[in-house]
Design a protein around this motif. Structure first.
Motif, PDB file in Angstrom:
ATOM      1  N   ASP A 131       0.830  -1.210   0.000  1.00  0.00           N
ATOM      2  CA  ASP A 131       0.000   0.000   0.000  1.00  0.00           C
ATOM      3  C   ASP A 131       0.866   1.262   0.000  1.00  0.00           C
ATOM      4  OD1 ASP A 131      -2.347  -1.466  -0.007  1.00  0.00           O
ATOM      5  OD2 ASP A 131      -2.591  -1.390   2.174  1.00  0.00           O
ATOM      6  N   THR A 132       1.947   1.231   0.753  1.00  0.00           N
ATOM      7  CA  THR A 132       2.861   2.372   0.778  1.00  0.00           C
ATOM      8  C   THR A 132       3.490   2.589  -0.590  1.00  0.00           C
ATOM      9  OG1 THR A 132       3.360   2.042   3.117  1.00  0.00           O
ATOM     10  CG2 THR A 132       4.956   3.310   1.836  1.00  0.00           C
ATOM     11  N   LEU A 133       3.928   1.499  -1.218  1.00  0.00           N
ATOM     12  CA  LEU A 133       4.538   1.616  -2.542  1.00  0.00           C
ATOM     13  C   LEU A 133       3.539   2.138  -3.564  1.00  0.00           C
ATOM     14  CD1 LEU A 133       6.681  -1.642  -2.675  1.00  0.00           C
ATOM     15  CD2 LEU A 133       7.512   0.705  -2.456  1.00  0.00           C
ATOM     16  N   ALA A 134       2.295   1.677  -3.486  1.00  0.00           N
ATOM     17  CA  ALA A 134       1.260   2.153  -4.411  1.00  0.00           C
ATOM     18  C   ALA A 134       1.044   3.650  -4.238  1.00  0.00           C
ATOM     19  CB  ALA A 134      -0.039   1.389  -4.187  1.00  0.00           C
ATOM     20  N   GLN A 135       1.064   4.121  -2.990  1.00  0.00           N
ATOM     21  CA  GLN A 135       0.863   5.538  -2.725  1.00  0.00           C
ATOM     22  C   GLN A 135       2.042   6.360  -3.243  1.00  0.00           C
ATOM     23  OE1 GLN A 135      -2.035   7.015  -1.274  1.00  0.00           O
ATOM     24  NE2 GLN A 135      -0.973   8.689  -2.337  1.00  0.00           N
ATOM     25  N   VAL A 136       3.249   5.864  -3.036  1.00  0.00           N
ATOM     26  CA  VAL A 136       4.431   6.577  -3.529  1.00  0.00           C
ATOM     27  C   VAL A 136       4.363   6.712  -5.048  1.00  0.00           C
ATOM     28  CG1 VAL A 136       6.936   6.431  -3.820  1.00  0.00           C
ATOM     29  CG2 VAL A 136       5.915   5.928  -1.595  1.00  0.00           C
ATOM     30  N   ALA A 137       4.005   5.612  -5.724  1.00  0.00           N
ATOM     31  CA  ALA A 137       3.903   5.644  -7.182  1.00  0.00           C
ATOM     32  C   ALA A 137       2.784   6.574  -7.635  1.00  0.00           C
ATOM     33  CB  ALA A 137       3.678   4.238  -7.720  1.00  0.00           C
ATOM     34  N   SER A 138       1.667   6.539  -6.943  1.00  0.00           N
ATOM     35  CA  SER A 138       0.539   7.416  -7.292  1.00  0.00           C
ATOM     36  C   SER A 138       0.913   8.882  -7.116  1.00  0.00           C
ATOM     37  CB  SER A 138      -0.684   7.075  -6.441  1.00  0.00           C
ATOM     38  OG  SER A 138      -1.151   5.768  -6.719  1.00  0.00           O
ATOM     39  N   ASN A 139       1.703   9.178  -6.086  1.00  0.00           N
ATOM     40  CA  ASN A 139       2.138  10.552  -5.856  1.00  0.00           C
ATOM     41  C   ASN A 139       3.051  11.063  -6.975  1.00  0.00           C
ATOM     42  OD1 ASN A 139       0.700  10.620  -3.472  1.00  0.00           O
ATOM     43  ND2 ASN A 139       2.478  10.297  -2.155  1.00  0.00           N
ATOM     44  N   CYS A 140       3.651  10.123  -7.712  1.00  0.00           N
ATOM     45  CA  CYS A 140       4.470  10.492  -8.875  1.00  0.00           C
ATOM     46  C   CYS A 140       3.617  10.677 -10.131  1.00  0.00           C
ATOM     47  CB  CYS A 140       5.518   9.416  -9.138  1.00  0.00           C
ATOM     48  SG  CYS A 140       6.805   9.273  -7.885  1.00  0.00           S
ATOM     49  N   GLY A 141       2.323  10.400 -10.006  1.00  0.00           N
ATOM     50  CA  GLY A 141       1.447  10.522 -11.160  1.00  0.00           C
ATOM     51  C   GLY A 141       1.253   9.229 -11.921  1.00  0.00           C
ATOM     52  N   PHE A 142       1.712   8.118 -11.361  1.00  0.00           N
ATOM     53  CA  PHE A 142       1.562   6.820 -12.009  1.00  0.00           C
ATOM     54  C   PHE A 142       0.374   6.070 -11.415  1.00  0.00           C
ATOM     55  CE2 PHE A 142       6.393   7.305 -11.820  1.00  0.00           C
ATOM     56  CZ  PHE A 142       6.438   8.021 -13.006  1.00  0.00           C
ATOM     57  N   ASP A 143      -0.014   4.984 -12.060  1.00  0.00           N
ATOM     58  CA  ASP A 143      -1.061   4.117 -11.531  1.00  0.00           C
ATOM     59  C   ASP A 143      -0.415   3.181 -10.520  1.00  0.00           C
ATOM     60  OD1 ASP A 143      -2.982   2.151 -11.015  1.00  0.00           O
ATOM     61  OD2 ASP A 143      -3.782   2.201 -13.054  1.00  0.00           O
ATOM     62  N   GLY A 144      -0.430   3.582  -9.258  1.00  0.00           N
ATOM     63  CA  GLY A 144       0.287   2.846  -8.228  1.00  0.00           C
ATOM     64  C   GLY A 144      -0.182   1.420  -8.068  1.00  0.00           C
ATOM     65  N   ARG A 145      -1.484   1.208  -8.066  1.00  0.00           N
ATOM     66  CA  ARG A 145      -2.016  -0.145  -7.897  1.00  0.00           C
ATOM     67  C   ARG A 145      -1.595  -1.044  -9.052  1.00  0.00           C
ATOM     68  NH1 ARG A 145      -3.003  -0.987  -2.710  1.00  0.00           N
ATOM     69  NH2 ARG A 145      -4.091   0.791  -1.792  1.00  0.00           N
ATOM     70  N   MET A 146      -1.625  -0.500 -10.253  1.00  0.00           N
ATOM     71  CA  MET A 146      -1.231  -1.281 -11.411  1.00  0.00           C
ATOM     72  C   MET A 146       0.241  -1.664 -11.333  1.00  0.00           C
ATOM     73  SD  MET A 146       0.609  -1.043 -14.468  1.00  0.00           S
ATOM     74  CE  MET A 146       0.652   0.691 -14.910  1.00  0.00           C
ATOM     75  N   LEU A 147       1.079  -0.719 -10.921  1.00  0.00           N
ATOM     76  CA  LEU A 147       2.505  -1.012 -10.841  1.00  0.00           C
ATOM     77  C   LEU A 147       2.808  -2.045  -9.768  1.00  0.00           C
ATOM     78  CD1 LEU A 147       4.272   2.442 -11.337  1.00  0.00           C
ATOM     79  CD2 LEU A 147       4.283   0.478 -12.877  1.00  0.00           C
ATOM     80  N   VAL A 148       2.133  -1.950  -8.627  1.00  0.00           N
ATOM     81  CA  VAL A 148       2.345  -2.951  -7.568  1.00  0.00           C
ATOM     82  C   VAL A 148       1.940  -4.337  -8.065  1.00  0.00           C
ATOM     83  CG1 VAL A 148       1.526  -3.725  -5.316  1.00  0.00           C
ATOM     84  CG2 VAL A 148       2.196  -1.344  -5.639  1.00  0.00           C
ATOM     85  N   LYS A 149       0.850  -4.409  -8.788  1.00  0.00           N
ATOM     86  CA  LYS A 149       0.409  -5.692  -9.341  1.00  0.00           C
ATOM     87  C   LYS A 149       1.410  -6.206 -10.378  1.00  0.00           C
ATOM     88  CE  LYS A 149      -3.639  -7.980 -11.355  1.00  0.00           C
ATOM     89  NZ  LYS A 149      -5.043  -7.788 -11.843  1.00  0.00           N
ATOM     90  N   SER A 150       1.883  -5.304 -11.244  1.00  0.00           N
ATOM     91  CA  SER A 150       2.853  -5.698 -12.266  1.00  0.00           C
ATOM     92  C   SER A 150       4.158  -6.179 -11.645  1.00  0.00           C
ATOM     93  CB  SER A 150       3.141  -4.514 -13.197  1.00  0.00           C
ATOM     94  OG  SER A 150       1.982  -4.119 -13.898  1.00  0.00           O
ATOM     95  N   ALA A 151       4.522  -5.571 -10.505  1.00  0.00           N
ATOM     96  CA  ALA A 151       5.779  -5.932  -9.847  1.00  0.00           C
ATOM     97  C   ALA A 151       5.782  -7.364  -9.340  1.00  0.00           C
ATOM     98  CB  ALA A 151       6.048  -4.972  -8.699  1.00  0.00           C
ATOM     99  N   GLN A 152       4.617  -7.963  -9.240  1.00  0.00           N
ATOM    100  CA  GLN A 152       4.501  -9.323  -8.711  1.00  0.00           C
ATOM    101  C   GLN A 152       4.492 -10.384  -9.806  1.00  0.00           C
ATOM    102  OE1 GLN A 152       0.895  -8.961  -6.413  1.00  0.00           O
ATOM    103  NE2 GLN A 152       1.813  -7.576  -4.929  1.00  0.00           N
ATOM    104  N   THR A 153       4.702  -9.984 -11.056  1.00  0.00           N
ATOM    105  CA  THR A 153       4.646 -10.932 -12.167  1.00  0.00           C
ATOM    106  C   THR A 153       5.961 -11.681 -12.328  1.00  0.00           C
ATOM    107  OG1 THR A 153       5.363  -9.266 -13.764  1.00  0.00           O
ATOM    108  CG2 THR A 153       2.967  -9.485 -13.378  1.00  0.00           C
ATOM    109  N   ALA A 154       5.876 -12.807 -13.010  1.00  0.00           N
ATOM    110  CA  ALA A 154       7.063 -13.629 -13.254  1.00  0.00           C
ATOM    111  C   ALA A 154       8.079 -12.887 -14.112  1.00  0.00           C
ATOM    112  CB  ALA A 154       6.657 -14.936 -13.931  1.00  0.00           C
ATOM    113  N   GLY A 155       7.605 -12.085 -15.064  1.00  0.00           N
ATOM    114  CA  GLY A 155       8.524 -11.352 -15.927  1.00  0.00           C
ATOM    115  C   GLY A 155       9.385 -10.373 -15.166  1.00  0.00           C
ATOM    116  N   VAL A 156       8.798  -9.686 -14.196  1.00  0.00           N
ATOM    117  CA  VAL A 156       9.570  -8.746 -13.383  1.00  0.00           C
ATOM    118  C   VAL A 156      10.557  -9.502 -12.499  1.00  0.00           C
ATOM    119  CG1 VAL A 156       9.400  -7.107 -11.472  1.00  0.00           C
ATOM    120  CG2 VAL A 156       7.898  -6.869 -13.450  1.00  0.00           C
ATOM    121  N   GLN A 157      10.145 -10.616 -11.943  1.00  0.00           N
ATOM    122  CA  GLN A 157      11.056 -11.428 -11.136  1.00  0.00           C
ATOM    123  C   GLN A 157      12.245 -11.892 -11.970  1.00  0.00           C
ATOM    124  OE1 GLN A 157      11.195 -12.159  -7.868  1.00  0.00           O
ATOM    125  NE2 GLN A 157      13.055 -13.372  -8.213  1.00  0.00           N
TER     126      GLN A 157
END
Length: 202
Positions: A131-157
């Motif tokens: 939740d903290t990471l999503a908020q930090v990303a959102s404060n940058c103008g990005f879709d924080g929830r989407m990025l947190v979800k994307s960060a959990q994918t096999a491709g990112v790993q």
């Protein structure tokens, strides 16, 4: 051919935080591309003989705090040398930055990396919390929830693991680590040398 800086970082490093904005500025001034590569410092320590902070000798730990205070004052950057949420697993934050690099590009990833590190070292936030990471990303103008979800994918790993392999292949043993024309520079206090290397790069 554009100049490139390979930028090996881990977001829970105060030294990376202290050098981040200066790196971005000098790269822009030199017309250089920053290839941002968050990596697993713990794995690199295991391969290179490094020790996590808690296992270092007391005198080394004490001097680290002294140096952090010196550099914070020298650079005019706010820094709490003993934040509430530290030591902290850096993987979630590192993979968030990789997700931004993959979906939004290098500039977005650099912006987000700076914001994540400020959250830990200046704002006393828990950067292992989704939740903290999503908020930090959102404060940058990005879709924080989407990025947190994307960060959990096999491709990112897989990219995280590739970055770590690249770090070990480049003989990295600490963070931040910068590479220009195949030559490595360890630490934010080596940025003057990075700048000189960029001036010579073709």
């Amino acid at each position: 051919m554009s100049k490139t800086i390979e930028y090996f970082l881990t977001p829970h490093s105060p030294w990376t935080y202290l050098g981040h904005d200066r790196l971005v500025a000098l790269a822009k001034a030199a017309g250089a591309h920053v290839d941002i590569k968050p990596f697993d410092l713990g794995k690199v320590f295991g391969a290179s003989g490094g020790l996590p902070l808690a296992k270092r000798a007391p005198q080394r730990q004490a001097y680290r705090l002294l140096e952090l205070a010196r550099w914070s004052q020298q650079l005019g950057l706010p820094l709490n040398p003993q934040p509430t949420f530290f030591p902290i697993p850096p993987d979630a934050a590192a993979k968030l930055i990789i997700a931004a690099r993959t979906s939004l590009g290098a500039e977005a990833a650099l912006e987000l990396a700076g914001a994540v590190m400020r959250a830990l070292w200046a704002a006393d936030k828990n950067i292992a919390d989704g939740d903290t990471l999503a908020q930090v990303a959102s404060n940058c103008g990005f879709d924080g929830r989407m990025l947190v979800k994307s960060a959990q994918t096999a491709g990112v790993q897989e990219q995280y693991e590739r970055n770590t392999d690249d770090a070990m292949a480049a003989n990295v043993f600490g963070a931040p680590w910068y590479v220009v024309d195949g030559v490595g520079f360890w630490g934010q206090d080596r940025l003057d040398f990075v700048e000189r290397a960029l001036a010579k790069a073709v």
